[in-house]
Write a protein that holds these residues in place. Structure first.
Motif, PDB file in Angstrom:
ATOM      1  N   PHE A   6      42.513  51.634  39.793  1.00  0.00           N
ATOM      2  CA  PHE A   6      43.527  51.438  40.760  1.00  0.00           C
ATOM      3  C   PHE A   6      42.925  50.044  40.995  1.00  0.00           C
ATOM      4  O   PHE A   6      43.877  49.383  41.857  1.00  0.00           O
ATOM      5  N   PHE A   7      42.034  49.209  40.598  1.00  0.00           N
ATOM      6  CA  PHE A   7      42.140  47.914  41.015  1.00  0.00           C
ATOM      7  C   PHE A   7      40.874  47.796  39.953  1.00  0.00           C
ATOM      8  O   PHE A   7      40.288  48.195  39.794  1.00  0.00           O
ATOM      9  N   GLU A   8      41.500  46.786  39.516  1.00  0.00           N
ATOM     10  CA  GLU A   8      40.648  46.015  38.097  1.00  0.00           C
ATOM     11  C   GLU A   8      40.276  44.088  38.706  1.00  0.00           C
ATOM     12  O   GLU A   8      41.474  43.527  38.948  1.00  0.00           O
ATOM     13  N   ASN A  15      35.863  35.018  31.544  1.00  0.00           N
ATOM     14  CA  ASN A  15      35.713  36.540  31.902  1.00  0.00           C
ATOM     15  C   ASN A  15      35.069  37.305  32.128  1.00  0.00           C
ATOM     16  O   ASN A  15      34.776  38.557  31.741  1.00  0.00           O
ATOM     17  N   ASN A  16      33.934  36.970  32.144  1.00  0.00           N
ATOM     18  CA  ASN A  16      32.103  36.947  32.620  1.00  0.00           C
ATOM     19  C   ASN A  16      32.068  38.203  33.644  1.00  0.00           C
ATOM     20  O   ASN A  16      30.800  38.917  33.761  1.00  0.00           O
ATOM     21  N   VAL A  39      27.403  38.985  33.703  1.00  0.00           N
ATOM     22  CA  VAL A  39      26.920  38.555  32.641  1.00  0.00           C
ATOM     23  C   VAL A  39      26.864  36.681  33.259  1.00  0.00           C
ATOM     24  O   VAL A  39      28.516  36.137  33.729  1.00  0.00           O
ATOM     25  N   SER A  40      25.700  36.076  33.055  1.00  0.00           N
ATOM     26  CA  SER A  40      25.986  34.677  33.495  1.00  0.00           C
ATOM     27  C   SER A  40      26.279  34.343  32.661  1.00  0.00           C
ATOM     28  O   SER A  40      25.720  34.496  31.534  1.00  0.00           O
TER      29      SER A  40
END
Length: 79
Positions: A6-8, A15-16, A39-40
């Motif tokens: 329902f959500f992203e 886009n990490n 992911v940094s």
């Protein structure tokens, strides 16, 4: 991920930082799952998931406010 997404939320320079929210009905109780992959820039990673009841999800300060709104809409649409 299991259930209905329902959500992203995807953010970060590449886009990490990704978060997905889904729910499923388990024996008459709605269970929400938050799954994440962060992911940094130094490539250290933090992946995992956490499950909530609807009440825990709505009361949690760790949950994105947009996800709370999206859950309300998704559950209302099912009725």
């Amino acid at each position: 991920m299991s259930g209905k997404q329902f959500f992203e939320r995807i953010k970060g320079p590449m886009n990490n930082y990704e978060d997905w929210y889904s729910y499923r009905n388990e024996n008459g109780q709605v269970i929400i799952t938050h799954t994440w992959s962060h992911v940094s820039p130094s490539l250290s990673a933090n992946h995992g998931s956490k499950e909530y009841t609807v009440e825990e999800f709505q009361e949690s300060e760790d949950v994105h406010s947009g996800a709370k709104i999206a859950l309300d809409k998704a559950l209302k649409a099912e009725k």
